[in-house]
Structure formats: C-alpha cells, structure tokens
Design a protein around this motif. Structure first.
Motif, mmCIF file in Angstrom:
data_model
loop_
_atom_site.group_PDB
_atom_site.id
_atom_site.type_symbol
_atom_site.label_atom_id
_atom_site.label_comp_id
_atom_site.label_asym_id
_atom_site.label_seq_id
_atom_site.Cartn_x
_atom_site.Cartn_y
_atom_site.Cartn_z
ATOM 1 N N ASN A 66 14.024 -3.539 -6.998
ATOM 2 C CA ASN A 66 13.013 -2.871 -5.880
ATOM 3 C C ASN A 66 13.677 -2.282 -4.916
ATOM 4 N N ARG A 67 13.467 -0.925 -4.763
ATOM 5 C CA ARG A 67 13.930 -0.051 -3.778
ATOM 6 C C ARG A 67 12.976 0.805 -2.820
ATOM 7 N N GLN A 68 11.774 0.290 -3.273
ATOM 8 C CA GLN A 68 10.446 0.946 -2.692
ATOM 9 C C GLN A 68 10.209 2.560 -3.292
ATOM 10 N N LEU A 69 9.009 2.908 -2.872
ATOM 11 C CA LEU A 69 8.865 4.192 -3.611
ATOM 12 C C LEU A 69 9.538 5.327 -3.600
ATOM 13 N N ASN A 70 10.412 5.924 -2.485
ATOM 14 C CA ASN A 70 11.529 6.884 -2.508
ATOM 15 C C ASN A 70 12.417 6.405 -3.530
ATOM 16 N N GLY A 71 12.906 5.120 -3.545
ATOM 17 C CA GLY A 71 14.224 4.815 -4.439
ATOM 18 C C GLY A 71 13.639 5.124 -5.943
ATOM 19 N N LEU A 171 9.123 4.874 4.681
ATOM 20 C CA LEU A 171 8.095 4.477 3.835
ATOM 21 C C LEU A 171 6.851 5.035 4.030
ATOM 22 N N LEU A 172 6.648 5.352 5.390
ATOM 23 C CA LEU A 172 5.425 5.933 5.805
ATOM 24 C C LEU A 172 5.571 7.495 6.117
ATOM 25 N N LEU A 173 4.509 8.243 5.583
ATOM 26 C CA LEU A 173 4.623 9.630 5.792
ATOM 27 C C LEU A 173 5.819 10.184 5.218
ATOM 28 N N ASP A 174 6.350 9.603 4.462
ATOM 29 C CA ASP A 174 7.330 10.049 3.672
ATOM 30 C C ASP A 174 7.279 11.579 2.752
ATOM 31 N N ASP A 175 6.117 11.399 2.221
ATOM 32 C CA ASP A 175 5.798 12.861 1.483
ATOM 33 C C ASP A 175 5.622 13.907 2.521
ATOM 34 N N PHE A 176 5.127 13.644 3.661
ATOM 35 C CA PHE A 176 4.743 14.614 4.656
ATOM 36 C C PHE A 176 6.060 15.260 5.258
ATOM 37 N N LEU A 177 6.975 14.228 5.527
ATOM 38 C CA LEU A 177 8.488 14.747 6.124
ATOM 39 C C LEU A 177 8.879 15.318 5.379
ATOM 40 N N ARG A 205 -1.634 2.361 -1.274
ATOM 41 C CA ARG A 205 -0.671 2.365 -0.456
ATOM 42 C C ARG A 205 -0.891 2.587 0.986
ATOM 43 N N SER A 206 -1.837 3.904 0.986
ATOM 44 C CA SER A 206 -2.430 4.187 2.381
ATOM 45 C C SER A 206 -3.379 3.592 2.838
ATOM 46 N N ALA A 207 -3.986 2.614 2.288
ATOM 47 C CA ALA A 207 -4.800 1.639 2.847
ATOM 48 C C ALA A 207 -4.261 0.462 3.367
ATOM 49 N N THR A 208 -3.054 0.048 2.655
ATOM 50 C CA THR A 208 -2.616 -1.477 2.815
ATOM 51 C C THR A 208 -1.400 -1.121 3.905
ATOM 52 N N TYR A 209 -0.727 -0.247 4.091
ATOM 53 C CA TYR A 209 0.319 0.064 5.023
ATOM 54 C C TYR A 209 -0.211 0.763 6.406
ATOM 55 N N VAL A 210 -1.197 0.178 6.884
ATOM 56 C CA VAL A 210 -1.835 0.925 8.198
ATOM 57 C C VAL A 210 -2.146 -0.405 9.186
#
Length: 294
Positions: A66-71, A171-177, A205-210
């Motif tokens: 596991n390396r999270q989404l960006n990994g 992890l958060l707003l990774d796409d946007f940045l 993900r956008s509903a649980t990491y808030v």
C-alpha cells in the motif's frame, strides 16, 4: 510489438465488488487500441482473483504494498506503454465510445494538444449531472479554476505524465494541485461528447476523507495552488474563492449526511463569506439540506 494509443490505469484498493464494472467498461470500448493496467495497492480482499479472471491479453495486473492513490498512479505511469495515459477509478466507468471519441478529437486537433478531455457525467440517487465542459480557445487554466472539475475523462501525452509524477505525500486535492501545475504550460482540447461516468455513492473517497480538520487543510492547499508561480496572473481571485466555497459546501453536505447538522450549519455560515452572486444556488441548496436533513 507497437505501443497502443491508450493506456488506461485503474488504481484499486479493497474494491473487488466494484472493480469488474470498471474493467468491463474498458473491454467494451469500440476503439480497441488500448492496454489496461490494474494497480492493486495492497488489497486484502479478493481483488487479485477478480483482476486475474479477465483473460484479455491487453490487461495487466500489478500488486504492490500500500502506497495510497498517488503511489498506485505513479506505478501505473511507470509501467504504461501507451502514447496517451488516462485514469479510471475502480468505481467509475467509460461509455463504449469513450476512447473512439477521444481519438476523433485528436484527429480533429491534428494531435497538437497535450491533453484531451471528454465530458463527465455524475450519476447517483436517480440523478444525472453534466459537469461543464471547457471551451476550446480561452485560457484553460482560468477555466479549470472557474469550473469544479477533476482529471477524470482526460488522457495525457505519455511523456508529459512520465515527467510529472504525482506527489505521494499528498492525499487530498491531489488531482487539483497536480493538474494546476500541468495546465500552467500544457494545452488541452475538449471533446463535446459526454463519455466518462462518475458513480456517486457513500464510499467515495471524496465522501469519506472529509471532516473539519481536513477542510482547513484543503483551504490551505488551495491557497498554495493559487500562489503557485504563474497562476494568480491568469486566474481571477474570485475563482479561488469559488473553489474554497466548494470545499466548504461539500464538507457541510458530508457532515449533514452524518447527522451533524449543527456542525454543518456552523461551517456553512463560515463558508458563505466566499460566495459571490453566481454561487448562491449552491449555497441555498446546501442550506436547505442542513435545515431539513434531506
């Protein structure tokens, strides 16, 4: 063996029950010039058996710790052999003409652009929402801040992706940045057809990491993005406010769905300071949700 036109990357983690629909939507593509990479980011369910049940030779399965989404995304980009790279979440899908529509847009554009995007549909609760398309011609970076959109439905030149990996500490707003940095210098061509479908559900993900703490972090990261060299000169400050307001209203709705209406109202009152006249429909709908619990 020649490189395929498209590499589609599905990062996945413990979503075996949803994964098949995403994979099948790629298999159903009218355009057959693709490869699909399923990047299993340390799943502990039966994701491997689901992925390996597909026997099409264009599908490759890769497991990693596991390396999270960006990994997972970075691994997919590293393994990709296609000339253009796109992403598909394990709970979303493409219409059968998605890749055909993108290739047609490329031909119309004479393959001049760095990024190609089709229209994006949000589906859930018996409703369908058409996410605004960009206009070809006006500054795409400005439009990106003006419209609340993500990178779904986009394909990127492979060399652009491989030279600009994702930050695995985010992890958060990774796409946007990430896309904010890319669009400072990259070109994008918008195809009119709506062929990318986001399935809205409580486990997103956008509903649980808030929560309120993460809201503060998101606001800080939006400020970081707006102050990135080359952005503020091209993007009106009110669009920065629009993105901050979106984060506030989204947090309000998530809190409300969790029964935390009092906290949601507090956040709502704080967030409306960022609203302009054009935002009041969003603000009013959120207020009604908090007030009625619906």
């Amino acid at each position: 063996m020649s490189s395929p036109l498209f590499t589609i990357i599905i990062p996945t983690h413990n979503r075996a029950e949803r994964l098949s629909v995403a994979v099948e939507s790629v298999l159903a593509q009218k355009n057959e010039d693709w490869e699909l990479l399923i990047i299993d980011d340390g799943s502990t369910d039966n994701t491997r058996s689901v992925a390996e049940s597909f026997t099409d030779q264009r599908i490759r399965y890769h497991y990693q710790e596991n390396r999270q989404l960006n990994g997972a995304r970075n691994t997919g980009v590293r393994l990709a052999t296609g000339r253009y790279i796109g992403f598909l979440d394990d709970d979303d899908l493409f219409k059968p003409d998605h890749l055909s529509v993108l290739e047609s847009g490329m031909a119309t554009d004479n393959f001049k652009s760095d990024i190609y995007r089709s229209g994006e549909l949000l589906q859930g609760g018996g409703k369908t929402t058409w996410v605004p398309n960009y206009e070809n011609g006006p500054d795409i970076l400005r439009q990106y801040w003006e419209k609340v959109t993500g990178m779904f439905g986009m394909v990127f030149r492979a060399d652009l992706m491989k030279a600009n990996i994702f930050d695995e500490s985010h992890l958060l707003l990774d796409d946007f940045l990430w896309l904010n940095r890319i669009l400072i210098q990259a070109s994008l061509y918008q195809v009119e057809a709506y062929t990318a479908i986001v399935n809205l559900h409580p486990e997103q993900r956008s509903a649980t990491y808030v929560n309120e703490e993460l809201l503060r972090q998101n606001v800080e990261r939006l400020a970081e993005a707006y102050n990135f060299p080359g952005v503020s000169e091209r993007v009106n400050y009110r669009f920065y406010h629009k993105q901050v307001l979106h984060q506030y209203m989204h947090c309000c709705r998530v809190l409300c769905r969790g029964g935390k209406n009092y906290r949601a109202m507090k956040i709502w009152k704080e967030g409306i300071s960022y609203a302009s006249a054009s935002d009041w429909r969003n603000v009013s709908r959120t207020f009604v949700m908090i007030s009625t619990g619906k």
